[in-house]
Design an enzyme around this catalytic site. Structure first.
Site, PDB file in Angstrom:
ATOM      1  N   GLU A 117      -9.735  -1.908   6.111  1.00 29.42           N
ATOM      2  CA  GLU A 117     -10.469  -1.903   6.843  1.00 29.42           C
ATOM      3  C   GLU A 117     -11.797  -2.602   6.990  1.00 29.42           C
ATOM      4  OE1 GLU A 117      -8.762  -0.225   8.910  1.00 29.42           O
ATOM      5  OE2 GLU A 117      -8.669   1.616   8.063  1.00 29.42           O
TER       6      GLU A 117
ATOM      7  N   ASP B 147       1.144  -1.190   0.170  1.00 26.96           N
ATOM      8  CA  ASP B 147       0.523  -0.349  -0.070  1.00 26.96           C
ATOM      9  C   ASP B 147       0.545   1.596   0.198  1.00 26.96           C
ATOM     10  OD1 ASP B 147       0.388  -0.355   2.398  1.00 26.96           O
ATOM     11  OD2 ASP B 147      -0.858  -1.317   3.628  1.00 26.96           O
TER      12      ASP B 147
ATOM     13  N   ASN C 228      -7.419  -3.449  14.635  1.00 28.61           N
ATOM     14  CA  ASN C 228      -9.193  -4.322  13.676  1.00 28.61           C
ATOM     15  C   ASN C 228      -8.978  -5.796  12.742  1.00 28.61           C
ATOM     16  OD1 ASN C 228      -7.743  -2.798  11.590  1.00 28.61           O
ATOM     17  ND2 ASN C 228      -9.612  -0.898  11.496  1.00 28.61           N
TER      18      ASN C 228
ATOM     19  N   HIS D 154      -6.957  -5.319   9.793  1.00 32.59           N
ATOM     20  CA  HIS D 154      -7.039  -5.239   8.788  1.00 32.59           C
ATOM     21  C   HIS D 154      -5.814  -5.434   8.181  1.00 32.59           C
ATOM     22  CE1 HIS D 154      -4.526  -1.081  10.040  1.00 32.59           C
ATOM     23  NE2 HIS D 154      -3.548  -1.645   9.862  1.00 32.59           N
TER      24      HIS D 154
HETATM   25  C1  GLP Z   1      -0.658  -0.329   8.770  1.00 33.15           C
HETATM   26  C2  GLP Z   1       0.162  -0.533   7.592  1.00 33.15           C
HETATM   27  C3  GLP Z   1      -0.089  -2.230   7.611  1.00 33.15           C
HETATM   28  C4  GLP Z   1       0.194  -2.237   8.147  1.00 33.15           C
HETATM   29  C5  GLP Z   1      -0.641  -2.567   9.600  1.00 33.15           C
HETATM   30  C6  GLP Z   1      -0.042  -3.065  10.836  1.00 33.15           C
HETATM   31  O1  GLP Z   1      -1.496   0.571   8.773  1.00 33.15           O
HETATM   32  N1  GLP Z   1      -0.419  -0.093   6.666  1.00 33.15           N
HETATM   33  O2  GLP Z   1      -0.316  -2.825   6.001  1.00 33.15           O
HETATM   34  O3  GLP Z   1       0.389  -4.358   8.915  1.00 33.15           O
HETATM   35  O4  GLP Z   1      -1.090  -0.835  10.078  1.00 33.15           O
HETATM   36  O5  GLP Z   1       1.211  -1.646  11.418  1.00 33.15           O
HETATM   37  P1  GLP Z   1       2.043  -2.008  12.411  1.00 33.15           P
HETATM   38  O6  GLP Z   1       3.018  -3.506  11.943  1.00 33.15           O
HETATM   39  O7  GLP Z   1       2.681  -0.269  12.786  1.00 33.15           O
HETATM   40  O8  GLP Z   1       1.341  -2.398  13.954  1.00 33.15           O
END
Ligand code: GLP
Length: 242
Positions: free
Chosen positions: A143, A67, A136, A138
Site C-alpha cells: 500500500e 500475495d 491507489n 498498490h
Molecule cells: C489486489 C491484488 C493486487 C491486484 C490489485 C488490482 O488487491 N492484491 O495484486 O493487482 O489489487 O486488482 P484488480 O485487478 O482486481 O483491479
C-alpha cells in the site's frame, strides 16, 4: 517502461497471453511471478484455452504468487490459492510442487515470509513477474507509504483496497484486514515485469505512473527504476495519459 496500447480489456488480455506464451514456449523452465484480481483473469482464460487447443505445457514452470490474505486457508473460497486453482492451475498441466503461494494461516507468519523469500531465491529468482495495480498505485498488497526496501511481509490493507476487493465477497466485513505480500524489493528483483492495467478506474493511477515522480506514497512508481518493464494498458486506462 515500454507501454503497449490495447483497444479493450479483451485485447489487453490477448496481448498479455501472447507475451507470456512466447516466454513459456521458449523457456519451459521459466520462474513466473503471478497475480490475482480481475485484471489478469482474461489473460489466464486465454492461457487455458491455448493449453486445451495447442497443448502448451506448464509441467516444468515454477510460479510464485504475489500475495495471500491472512487467516484464509488454501481451501477457503476467497483465498488467492482458490482463485489461482479455479482460474489457472487447475486447468493446466502444472506440477503442484512447483506452485507457490504464501500460506495465510501459517502459525508463524514472520517465518512464513522469510521462507517464501528463500524459496524464491532457491528457485533462481523470478524471470517474469506479472502485475496488476490498485487504483491507489498498490502493487501486490504494498500500500502507499510502503518502503521500497521491504521483502515479503505482512501488511494491513488500506480501507480503499478492502472496498475494491469486496466485489469478490458477499459483504465488506468478510474482506480480511491483513495479507502476506511479496515486498517491493522482492518484486524489483524480478528480471522482467509485465504490468497490466485496464479500465477507467485505473486511469488516474496510470497517469500518475507515467507522468509522476518516483515516490513511496505511490508504490507502482518504483517500476520506473526497473530496467525491463512492459505495460499493457487498454484505451480506457490510458485515457488520462495523453
Ligand atoms: C489486489 C491484488 C493486487 C491486484 C490489485 C488490482 O488487491 N492484491 O495484486 O493487482 O489489487 O486488482 P484488480 O485487478 O482486481 O483491479
Amino acid at each position: 517502461m515500454r507501454v503497449m496500447e490495447a483497444t479493450s480489456y479483451q485485447h489487453m488480455s490477448e496481448l498479455a497471453a501472447d507475451y507470456l506464451l512466447n516466454k513459456i514456449r521458449t523457456q519451459p523452465y521459466i520462474v513466473l511471478g503471478l497475480a490475482t484480481g480481475g485484471t489478469p483473469k482474461g489473460t489466464y482464460d486465454r492461457l487455458v484455452k491455448d493449453h486445451r487447443e495447442n497443448g502448451t505445457s506448464y509441467r516444468n514452470i515454477t510460479s510464485f504468487n504475489l500475495d495471500e490474505y491472512v487467516g484464509f486457508s488454501p481451501d477457503h473460497p476467497n483465498s488467492y490459492h482458490t482463485f489461482m486453482y479455479e482460474n489457472l492451475f487447475g486447468k493446466l498441466d502444472v506440477t503442484k510442487e512447483n506452485i507457490h503461494l504464501p500460506n495465510g494461516v501459517a502459525l508463524d507468519l514472520v517465518e512464513e515470509c522469510k521462507c517464501y523469500e528463500e524459496q524464491i531465491e532457491n528457485s533462481g529468482g523470478i524471470d517474469l513477474q506479472l502485475l496488476g495495480m490498485g487504483s491507489n498505485g498498490h502493487i501486490g498488497f504494498n500500500e502507499p507509504g510502503t518502503s521500497f526496501e521491504v521483502n515479503t511481509h505482512i501488511v494491513e490493507l488500506a480501507q480503499s483496497t478492502r472496498e475494491a476487493n469486496a466485489r469478490f465477497f458477499s459483504h465488506l466485513e468478510e474482506v480480511p484486514h491483513e495479507a502476506v505480500t511479496m515486498g517491493i524489493a522482492t518484486i524489483m528483483r524480478s528480471r522482467e515485469i509485465l504490468l497490466l492495467v485496464s479500465g477507467e478506474s485505473k486511469s488516474e493511477a496510470l497517469k500518475e505512473l507515467v507522468n509522476g515522480e518516483v515516490r513511496e506514497s505511490f508504490p507502482a512508481s518504483v517500476l520506473k527504476m526497473h530496467p525491463h518493464v512492459t505495460i499493457i494498458a487498454d484505451k480506457n486506462a490510458l485515457s488520462g495519459v495523453r
